[in-house]
Design a protein around this motif. Structure first.
Motif, PDB file in Angstrom:
ATOM      1  N   ALA A  60      16.094 -14.327  24.766  1.00 36.36           N
ATOM      2  CA  ALA A  60      15.834 -14.957  26.132  1.00 36.36           C
ATOM      3  C   ALA A  60      15.169 -14.416  27.132  1.00 36.36           C
ATOM      4  CB  ALA A  60      17.196 -14.405  26.543  1.00 36.36           C
ATOM      5  N   ASP A  61      14.775 -13.328  27.286  1.00 35.98           N
ATOM      6  CA  ASP A  61      13.579 -12.792  27.872  1.00 35.98           C
ATOM      7  C   ASP A  61      12.485 -12.705  26.830  1.00 35.98           C
ATOM      8  OD1 ASP A  61      12.265 -11.287  29.943  1.00 35.98           O
ATOM      9  OD2 ASP A  61      13.632  -9.981  31.063  1.00 35.98           O
ATOM     10  N   ARG A  62      11.687 -13.215  27.033  1.00 32.15           N
ATOM     11  CA  ARG A  62      10.261 -13.241  26.240  1.00 32.15           C
ATOM     12  C   ARG A  62       9.037 -11.673  26.600  1.00 32.15           C
ATOM     13  NH1 ARG A  62       9.414 -14.412  20.825  1.00 32.15           N
ATOM     14  NH2 ARG A  62       7.419 -14.733  20.993  1.00 32.15           N
ATOM     15  N   ALA A  63       9.569 -12.058  28.493  1.00 34.69           N
ATOM     16  CA  ALA A  63       8.692 -10.648  28.489  1.00 34.69           C
ATOM     17  C   ALA A  63       9.256  -8.931  28.243  1.00 34.69           C
ATOM     18  CB  ALA A  63       8.328 -10.486  30.215  1.00 34.69           C
ATOM     19  N   PHE A  64      10.581  -8.934  28.297  1.00 33.78           N
ATOM     20  CA  PHE A  64      10.686  -7.703  27.620  1.00 33.78           C
ATOM     21  C   PHE A  64      10.998  -8.359  26.247  1.00 33.78           C
ATOM     22  CE2 PHE A  64      14.874  -5.713  26.634  1.00 33.78           C
ATOM     23  CZ  PHE A  64      14.958  -4.444  27.573  1.00 33.78           C
ATOM     24  N   PHE A  65      10.648  -9.551  25.650  1.00 33.95           N
ATOM     25  CA  PHE A  65      10.651  -8.979  24.318  1.00 33.95           C
ATOM     26  C   PHE A  65       9.746  -8.835  23.671  1.00 33.95           C
ATOM     27  CE2 PHE A  65      10.033 -10.566  20.240  1.00 33.95           C
ATOM     28  CZ  PHE A  65      10.996 -10.689  19.484  1.00 33.95           C
ATOM     29  N   TYR A  87      15.472   0.051  23.105  1.00 30.96           N
ATOM     30  CA  TYR A  87      15.303  -0.968  22.905  1.00 30.96           C
ATOM     31  C   TYR A  87      15.885  -1.515  21.810  1.00 30.96           C
ATOM     32  CZ  TYR A  87      11.734  -0.405  26.335  1.00 30.96           C
ATOM     33  OH  TYR A  87      11.045   0.269  27.579  1.00 30.96           O
ATOM     34  N   ALA A  88      15.942  -1.210  20.604  1.00 33.63           N
ATOM     35  CA  ALA A  88      16.467  -2.081  19.838  1.00 33.63           C
ATOM     36  C   ALA A  88      17.838  -3.081  19.748  1.00 33.63           C
ATOM     37  CB  ALA A  88      16.362  -1.186  18.637  1.00 33.63           C
ATOM     38  N   GLU A  89      18.842  -1.997  20.608  1.00 28.64           N
ATOM     39  CA  GLU A  89      20.050  -2.494  20.805  1.00 28.64           C
ATOM     40  C   GLU A  89      20.069  -3.611  22.025  1.00 28.64           C
ATOM     41  OE1 GLU A  89      22.072   0.966  21.762  1.00 28.64           O
ATOM     42  OE2 GLU A  89      22.418   1.377  20.051  1.00 28.64           O
ATOM     43  N   ILE A  90      18.972  -3.330  23.275  1.00 24.88           N
ATOM     44  CA  ILE A  90      18.568  -4.358  24.274  1.00 24.88           C
ATOM     45  C   ILE A  90      18.547  -5.532  23.543  1.00 24.88           C
ATOM     46  CG2 ILE A  90      17.504  -4.882  26.526  1.00 24.88           C
ATOM     47  CD1 ILE A  90      18.092  -1.999  27.256  1.00 24.88           C
ATOM     48  N   ILE A  91      17.078  -5.587  22.409  1.00 23.56           N
ATOM     49  CA  ILE A  91      17.222  -6.411  22.442  1.00 23.56           C
ATOM     50  C   ILE A  91      17.854  -7.577  21.024  1.00 23.56           C
ATOM     51  CG2 ILE A  91      15.302  -7.503  19.928  1.00 23.56           C
ATOM     52  CD1 ILE A  91      13.129  -5.765  20.850  1.00 23.56           C
ATOM     53  N   ARG A  92      18.917  -6.818  20.806  1.00 24.48           N
ATOM     54  CA  ARG A  92      19.673  -7.217  19.429  1.00 24.48           C
ATOM     55  C   ARG A  92      20.675  -7.984  20.430  1.00 24.48           C
ATOM     56  NH1 ARG A  92      23.715  -3.541  15.825  1.00 24.48           N
ATOM     57  NH2 ARG A  92      24.543  -3.513  18.099  1.00 24.48           N
ATOM     58  N   GLU A  93      20.707  -7.321  21.262  1.00 24.05           N
ATOM     59  CA  GLU A  93      22.132  -8.474  22.041  1.00 24.05           C
ATOM     60  C   GLU A  93      21.509  -9.151  23.067  1.00 24.05           C
ATOM     61  OE1 GLU A  93      23.369  -5.579  24.609  1.00 24.05           O
ATOM     62  OE2 GLU A  93      24.283  -4.299  23.571  1.00 24.05           O
ATOM     63  N   LYS A 153       7.162  -6.661  25.641  1.00 24.85           N
ATOM     64  CA  LYS A 153       7.143  -4.980  25.325  1.00 24.85           C
ATOM     65  C   LYS A 153       7.783  -4.535  24.937  1.00 24.85           C
ATOM     66  CE  LYS A 153       8.801  -2.292  29.474  1.00 24.85           C
ATOM     67  NZ  LYS A 153       8.355  -2.040  30.766  1.00 24.85           N
ATOM     68  N   GLY A 154       9.410  -5.068  24.692  1.00 19.91           N
ATOM     69  CA  GLY A 154      10.456  -3.785  23.519  1.00 19.91           C
ATOM     70  C   GLY A 154       9.849  -3.700  22.366  1.00 19.91           C
ATOM     71  N   MET A 155       9.000  -4.752  21.578  1.00 19.83           N
ATOM     72  CA  MET A 155       8.661  -4.223  20.171  1.00 19.83           C
ATOM     73  C   MET A 155       7.324  -4.374  20.802  1.00 19.83           C
ATOM     74  SD  MET A 155      10.665  -6.471  18.618  1.00 19.83           S
ATOM     75  CE  MET A 155      10.064  -6.239  16.879  1.00 19.83           C
ATOM     76  N   ALA A 156       6.904  -3.502  20.953  1.00 18.73           N
ATOM     77  CA  ALA A 156       5.259  -3.340  21.368  1.00 18.73           C
ATOM     78  C   ALA A 156       5.734  -1.531  21.148  1.00 18.73           C
ATOM     79  CB  ALA A 156       4.414  -3.763  22.537  1.00 18.73           C
ATOM     80  N   HIS A 157       6.917  -1.585  22.584  1.00 22.24           N
ATOM     81  CA  HIS A 157       7.239  -0.140  22.338  1.00 22.24           C
ATOM     82  C   HIS A 157       7.765   0.259  20.891  1.00 22.24           C
ATOM     83  CE1 HIS A 157       8.335   3.654  24.701  1.00 22.24           C
ATOM     84  NE2 HIS A 157       9.226   3.369  23.912  1.00 22.24           N
ATOM     85  N   ILE A 158       8.478  -0.232  20.727  1.00 18.39           N
ATOM     86  CA  ILE A 158       9.301   0.298  19.207  1.00 18.39           C
ATOM     87  C   ILE A 158       8.150  -0.148  18.121  1.00 18.39           C
ATOM     88  CG2 ILE A 158      10.724  -0.431  17.445  1.00 18.39           C
ATOM     89  CD1 ILE A 158      11.932  -2.062  19.361  1.00 18.39           C
ATOM     90  N   VAL A 159       6.848  -0.650  18.142  1.00 19.52           N
ATOM     91  CA  VAL A 159       5.817  -0.035  17.303  1.00 19.52           C
ATOM     92  C   VAL A 159       5.025   0.635  17.823  1.00 19.52           C
ATOM     93  CG1 VAL A 159       3.772  -1.022  16.236  1.00 19.52           C
ATOM     94  CG2 VAL A 159       5.257  -3.078  16.570  1.00 19.52           C
TER      95      VAL A 159
END
Length: 488
Positions: A292-297, A282-288, A299-305
């Protein structure tokens, strides 16, 4: 080999007794012969004295100028008188060894003449002749009158009665000694058997032990050293068997612990790797992509937490395991009831997340001596465990009360849900035990209850799990402490 020892005993005793018997027999014969010689010598001396007295008296009564001639003239009369006086045969000789007269010439014929030859030289001598149990003596000495040798007297005296008597004594002593030595040899042989037979049994038993048979025992009931040796041998084999049993149990336990440690290592590796991989992805996808995709962002941050929190919890559990051998903090007076209420309030949010609730019934003044932080962790782990493994929308019942009779504070954490088998219920507190993975929460490495057990043990308490009839209850008992005790 022990049969050889028994044979050595028998041969050794036989040789000793035979040599002792022969030595005793020879010594007795030599002593008796020496005693006989003494008796004979004494008799011969007396015989000579009597003969000299008789001859002197005859010469004093008749004053002959030629003593040699008179000795020859009176030889027959003198021999007869001495024969009757001494009960011995007598022969008279000239100073040149010519026979003048003999009471019984056959007693002197064919016999040794060494005594007569010595008498011709002016000496007194005798010769002893043995013939079976019979014995006789030829005794010769020169007759001297007024310093002049006038003739020679020779006696033949029979000592058969003396030798027969000593022969009978020797025979009696021989058979008596033989009987004594035979009895002593028989006793020694029986004693050697009494010693060697238990040794044979000990050898056979030790051979069985070498072959791996530890059930062998020696049935020797004696109160001497061999009996104590047999008893010590039996005790030694019993202890060896007990030690081998203990070693076998420890070996099996170590094997099980090794397998549990391997499973634990595999679990930890897997459970740490899975969230890290997810976080990294998730971190690599968010860094790339950035935001841009707020919903994925989001979701990814919540998953990382969430994954980070799970990792943090696992790391804390691992650190707690490693702290077990570390130095303990000093104990202090802790209000366990108040501490449990605080923990219940904090865990209420987690229970609501799972749509469950916690019902607490705690008495006031539940004081224990311990470490507040570790007791808090104890309650957190038990409540967390109850929340995770209880049925959906379940009510978790927590009771805390004082057992004054036992001097303890008791806690019970009960939750409805899937129960454990009796075997799993006994092993859930063992280090590295993960139980049935069918009911295991994702991310758990089986350390929670192991940590709980360590905390309870460090506080001198007890813990057990009862599971059955759709309900699981963990019961904890800690030593109670009065408030005044903490103040002191």
């Amino acid at each position: 080999m022990l049969r050889t020892i028994r044979a050595k005993f028998a041969v050794g005793f036989l040789l000793i007794f035979c040599l002792s018997f022969l030595l005793l027999n020879v010594t007795l014969k030599a002593y008796i012969r020496s005693s006989n010689r003494t008796i004979i010598t004494s008799d011969l001396v007396e015989l000579k004295n009597n003969g000299n007295v008789y001859v002197r008296q005859a010469f004093l009564i008749n004053h002959f100028t030629n003593n040699d001639l008179y000795f020859g003239q009176m030889a027959e009369e003198m021999v007869g008188d001495l024969r009757r006086a001494t009960s011995s045969d007598v022969s008279a000789y000239t100073v040149d060894g010519v026979l003048l007269y003999s009471s019984d010439q056959t007693k002197f014929a064919g016999r040794s003449t060494s005594d007569l030859k010595l008498a011709l030289e002016g000496k007194t001598a005798y010769t002893i002749t043995y013939a079976g149990s019979a014995g006789s003596v030829l005794y010769s000495y020169p007759v001297v009158i007024d310093g002049v040798k006038v003739g020679i007297l020779r006696f033949a005296k029979d000592f058969s009665s003396l030798y027969e008597q000593t022969g009978r004594i020797l025979n009696i002593l021989f058979y008596l000694a033989l009987a004594i030595f035979a009895a002593a040899f028989l006793f020694s042989y029986m004693l050697s058997r009494h010693i060697t037979i238990p040794l044979v049994k000990l050898t056979r038993a030790s051979t069985e032990v070498i072959r791996g048979n530890l059930d062998v025992r020696i049935g020797i009931r004696r109160r001497d050293e061999i009996g104590r040796l047999a008893a010590n041998f039996n005790d030694m084999i019993g202890r060896i068997a007990s030690q081998i049993t203990t070693i076998g149990r420890d070996r099996d336990r170590l094997k099980a612990l090794h397998e549990q440690e391997k499973r634990f290592f595999d679990n930890v590796t897997h459970e740490l790797k899975t969230p890290l991989t997810s976080i990294l992805g998730y971190a690599e996808i968010i860094r790339e992509n950035g935001e841009a995709d707020r919903a994925f962002f989001e979701k990814g941050m919540a998953h990382i937490v969430d994954e980070s929190r799970r990792l943090h919890g696992m790391v804390l559990n691992l650190l707690e395991v490693s702290r077990r051998s570390a130095a303990k903090d000093e104990a202090a007076l802790v209000d366990a009831g108040a501490l449990l209420r605080d923990v219940r309030d904090a865990m209420e949010l987690r229970a609501k997340r799972y749509k469950k609730r916690i019902a607490l019934n705690a008495e006031d003044g539940l004081y224990v001596l311990g470490q507040s932080d570790r007791l808090r962790q104890l309650f957190i782990n038990l409540l967390d465990n109850a929340i995770k493994y209880s049925s959906p929308q379940a009510e978790i019942a927590v009771v805390a009360e004082t057992d004054r009779a036992a001097g303890a504070v008791r806690f019970a954490f009960a939750n409805p849900g899937v129960t454990l088998s009796p075997g799993d219920a006994e092993k859930v507190f063992e280090p590295f035990y993960s139980g049935d993975r069918t009911f295991k929460e994702e991310g758990s490495v089986g350390l929670g209850l192991s940590i709980v057990k360590a905390i309870v043990d460090d506080h001198g308490g007890t813990i057990r799990m009862d599971s059955g009839d759709g309900r699981t209850t963990v019961r904890v008992a800690l030593p109670a402490a009065g408030k005044e005790e903490g103040d002191a």
